[in-house]
Design a protein around this motif. Structure first.
Motif, PDB file in Angstrom:
ATOM      1  N   SER A 181       0.849  -1.187   0.000  1.00  0.00           N
ATOM      2  CA  SER A 181       0.000   0.000   0.000  1.00  0.00           C
ATOM      3  C   SER A 181       0.887   1.240   0.000  1.00  0.00           C
ATOM      4  O   SER A 181       1.775   1.385   0.835  1.00  0.00           O
ATOM      5  N   TYR A 182       0.663   2.120  -0.961  1.00  0.00           N
ATOM      6  CA  TYR A 182       1.498   3.300  -1.109  1.00  0.00           C
ATOM      7  C   TYR A 182       0.776   4.524  -0.565  1.00  0.00           C
ATOM      8  O   TYR A 182      -0.389   4.752  -0.850  1.00  0.00           O
ATOM      9  N   ALA A 183       1.492   5.340   0.208  1.00  0.00           N
ATOM     10  CA  ALA A 183       0.910   6.599   0.675  1.00  0.00           C
ATOM     11  C   ALA A 183       0.720   7.548  -0.498  1.00  0.00           C
ATOM     12  O   ALA A 183      -0.267   8.265  -0.589  1.00  0.00           O
ATOM     13  N   ASN A 184       1.674   7.570  -1.415  1.00  0.00           N
ATOM     14  CA  ASN A 184       1.589   8.393  -2.613  1.00  0.00           C
ATOM     15  C   ASN A 184       1.557   7.499  -3.832  1.00  0.00           C
ATOM     16  O   ASN A 184       1.955   6.341  -3.788  1.00  0.00           O
ATOM     17  N   GLY A 185       1.112   8.049  -4.923  1.00  0.00           N
ATOM     18  CA  GLY A 185       0.973   7.259  -6.130  1.00  0.00           C
ATOM     19  C   GLY A 185       2.147   7.395  -7.060  1.00  0.00           C
ATOM     20  O   GLY A 185       3.195   7.938  -6.740  1.00  0.00           O
ATOM     21  N   PHE A 186       1.975   6.879  -8.255  1.00  0.00           N
ATOM     22  CA  PHE A 186       2.970   6.924  -9.306  1.00  0.00           C
ATOM     23  C   PHE A 186       2.338   7.594 -10.513  1.00  0.00           C
ATOM     24  O   PHE A 186       1.170   7.390 -10.818  1.00  0.00           O
ATOM     25  N   LEU A 187       3.103   8.383 -11.220  1.00  0.00           N
ATOM     26  CA  LEU A 187       2.587   8.953 -12.453  1.00  0.00           C
ATOM     27  C   LEU A 187       2.278   7.834 -13.445  1.00  0.00           C
ATOM     28  O   LEU A 187       1.259   7.843 -14.134  1.00  0.00           O
ATOM     29  N   ILE A 188       3.178   6.850 -13.530  1.00  0.00           N
ATOM     30  CA  ILE A 188       2.980   5.662 -14.353  1.00  0.00           C
ATOM     31  C   ILE A 188       2.869   4.484 -13.388  1.00  0.00           C
ATOM     32  O   ILE A 188       3.656   4.383 -12.451  1.00  0.00           O
ATOM     33  N   PRO A 189       1.920   3.569 -13.571  1.00  0.00           N
ATOM     34  CA  PRO A 189       1.802   2.438 -12.642  1.00  0.00           C
ATOM     35  C   PRO A 189       3.087   1.611 -12.563  1.00  0.00           C
ATOM     36  O   PRO A 189       3.814   1.489 -13.558  1.00  0.00           O
ATOM     37  N   PRO A 190       3.377   1.025 -11.410  1.00  0.00           N
ATOM     38  CA  PRO A 190       4.587   0.206 -11.231  1.00  0.00           C
ATOM     39  C   PRO A 190       4.396  -1.229 -11.712  1.00  0.00           C
ATOM     40  O   PRO A 190       4.787  -2.173 -11.041  1.00  0.00           O
ATOM     41  N   PHE A 191       3.757  -1.400 -12.864  1.00  0.00           N
ATOM     42  CA  PHE A 191       3.485  -2.709 -13.441  1.00  0.00           C
ATOM     43  C   PHE A 191       3.813  -2.659 -14.931  1.00  0.00           C
ATOM     44  O   PHE A 191       3.779  -1.592 -15.545  1.00  0.00           O
ATOM     45  N   TYR A 192       4.098  -3.818 -15.509  1.00  0.00           N
ATOM     46  CA  TYR A 192       4.265  -3.865 -16.959  1.00  0.00           C
ATOM     47  C   TYR A 192       3.989  -5.267 -17.467  1.00  0.00           C
ATOM     48  O   TYR A 192       3.955  -6.239 -16.703  1.00  0.00           O
ATOM     49  N   SER A 193       3.792  -5.380 -18.778  1.00  0.00           N
ATOM     50  CA  SER A 193       3.617  -6.668 -19.448  1.00  0.00           C
ATOM     51  C   SER A 193       4.759  -6.859 -20.431  1.00  0.00           C
ATOM     52  O   SER A 193       5.122  -5.930 -21.155  1.00  0.00           O
ATOM     53  N   ASP A 194       5.343  -8.066 -20.473  1.00  0.00           N
ATOM     54  CA  ASP A 194       6.459  -8.314 -21.380  1.00  0.00           C
ATOM     55  C   ASP A 194       5.952  -8.876 -22.715  1.00  0.00           C
ATOM     56  O   ASP A 194       4.748  -8.980 -22.954  1.00  0.00           O
ATOM     57  N   HIS A 195       6.894  -9.245 -23.591  1.00  0.00           N
ATOM     58  CA  HIS A 195       6.540  -9.693 -24.932  1.00  0.00           C
ATOM     59  C   HIS A 195       5.894 -11.071 -24.946  1.00  0.00           C
ATOM     60  O   HIS A 195       5.453 -11.532 -26.002  1.00  0.00           O
ATOM     61  N   ASN A 196       5.824 -11.737 -23.782  1.00  0.00           N
ATOM     62  CA  ASN A 196       5.092 -12.994 -23.661  1.00  0.00           C
ATOM     63  C   ASN A 196       3.736 -12.792 -22.986  1.00  0.00           C
ATOM     64  O   ASN A 196       3.080 -13.761 -22.607  1.00  0.00           O
ATOM     65  N   SER A 197       3.338 -11.540 -22.822  1.00  0.00           N
ATOM     66  CA  SER A 197       2.071 -11.167 -22.186  1.00  0.00           C
ATOM     67  C   SER A 197       2.023 -11.510 -20.706  1.00  0.00           C
ATOM     68  O   SER A 197       0.929 -11.540 -20.111  1.00  0.00           O
ATOM     69  N   ASN A 198       3.182 -11.771 -20.088  1.00  0.00           N
ATOM     70  CA  ASN A 198       3.205 -11.933 -18.646  1.00  0.00           C
ATOM     71  C   ASN A 198       3.045 -10.563 -17.992  1.00  0.00           C
ATOM     72  O   ASN A 198       3.546  -9.560 -18.487  1.00  0.00           O
TER      73      ASN A 198
END
Length: 407
Positions: free
Chosen positions: A325-342
């Protein structure tokens, strides 16, 4: 009085794939083949080799694949994570302070299996590699780069901070061009087939409480499918008089963001389609789909739903991710998907800090064990009615797991 078998029949004769049943004879094994030759998978067990059970319900299995123990990049604040689909590399955006958003970029190192290994390489890029730009994004056929007004430079990326109060058309200023080559911050593009966005107007009562209207917005994450561009934004109202770089810094504090949402534009001509409230996009870097992340309370809370959306906008599946749980947010979410759709989650209270990398890959089965009032992890097997009435709940812990037919 009904008993548990009324809800979960133990027979398999007429069971269809996806049906649930109690299988005491399975003795809690992960899989069980009944006398009809049907294969059953214990709930809570997920099979990541999806071809084994091609017709079984699709979901996502989460697992920790790596953990880092110290700050990377000098412990600078992190502004989000993206993925360069042209070169198949994850990118961490961070800086020592808000005027230096373009000062630090790390790439995510991977092991021999192509999985993040919790080490990072600091990349020294020119100013053109700033936060304002995006890396190429894959739509299942082509790689696209989003540019402010069609020009790639540090001060004209789609996240450029010099939008004055009242400029609600930042998303309309984006031009998408196809990437034809190059590496991070030195991509080559073509004007052939470029698409300019248009038609979005300010939203009235844009905040969660409905008290304020949108005075402007910041471009966040972006996703692309066969049919649409998904532009994530973080909207603010006129009570926050920020400008230029400062807005990007302070916007990370959820106090100043009144709502996050995604604007959909038609890919054929760039015209506005619709707004998806309380969601931010994560580009699926391996297909023509897109992920939509629950941003109803930006980045706070530990459990968030992620939807995997087909190119036509229909829901393929949804799953729950777990994060700090973050007190502050991120301009861009801290998640991503790779070239295998993971789907990857960088899980720490501010991703430059010690934390873990969790991977959510496709799986067959049923991930949530507590899907019914008739099922519990409580070994006392309390009854479902009010007081000592009704059937006893089935306890996973006391040897009565539920099974799903998968083959």
């Amino acid at each position: 009085m009904a008993n548990i078998s009324s809800f979960f029949p133990s027979g398999g004769g007429g069971a269809a794939i996806g049906d649930f049943a109690i299988k005491p004879i399975a003795a809690k094994a992960n899989t069980y083949v009944d006398t009809n030759g049907f294969t059953w998978l214990k709930t809570g067990v997920l099979e990541t080799t999806v071809s084994l059970y091609p017709d079984a319900p699709l979901t996502r299995a989460g697992s920790e694949i790596a953990g880092w123990s110290s700050h990377f990049n000098g412990g600078y604040s992190t502004y989000g994570i993206e993925y360069d689909t042209l070169n198949n590399v994850g990118i961490i955006r961070s800086a020592s302070s808000y005027p230096g958003l373009n000062s630090t970029v790390d790439t995510i190192d991977v092991d021999s299996n192509g999985l993040p290994d919790a080490t990072f390489t600091n990349a020294t890029f020119t100013a053109a590699g700033s936060l304002y730009q995006t890396p190429p994004l894959y739509d299942g056929t082509d790689d696209w780069i989003a540019m402010y007004d069609g020009t790639a430079s540090a001060s004209t990326g789609p996240r450029y901070g010099n939008y004055t109060i009242g400029n609600t058309l930042a998303a309309n200023d984006i031009v998408f061009k196809k990437a034809t080559g190059g590496t991070y911050n030195a991509y080559t593009t073509t004007d052939t087939g470029k698409v300019s966005l248009s038609g979005y107007t300010a939203r009235a009562a844009a905040d969660w409480s409905g008290a304020n209207s949108e005075s402007g917005h910041l471009i966040s994450s972006i996703g692309i499918t066969d049919d649409h561009f998904y532009v994530g934004v973080q909207a603010y109202d006129s009570s926050y008089q920020a400008n230029s770089y400062g807005r990007y810094y302070y916007a990370l504090n959820t106090t100043y963001i009144q709502q996050s949402f995604t604007i959909k534009f038609n890919k054929s001509d760039g015209t506005f389609d619709e707004v998806l409230l309380d969601k931010l996009p994560i580009n699926d870097s391996g297909s023509d789909k897109v992920f939509l992340y629950d941003a109803s309370q930006p980045y706070t809370g530990t459990n968030k739903k992620v939807e995997h959306i087909n190119s036509d906008g229909t829901l393929e599946l949804d799953f729950i991710i777990t994060k700090s749980s973050y007190a502050n947010g991120f301009l861009i979410p801290p998640f991503y998907s790779d070239h295998n759709s993971n789907f990857y989650v960088f899980d720490s209270n501010n991703t430059h800090s010690p934390g873990t990398i969790d991977k959510y890959d496709q799986a067959r089965g049923f991930a949530t064990p507590l899907y019914s009032r008739a099922l519990t992890e409580d070994t006392s097997r309390t009854q479902t009615g009010s007081g000592p009435i009704g059937p006893h709940q089935t306890s996973e812990m006391s040897g009565e797991p539920i099974y799903m037919r998968v083959l």
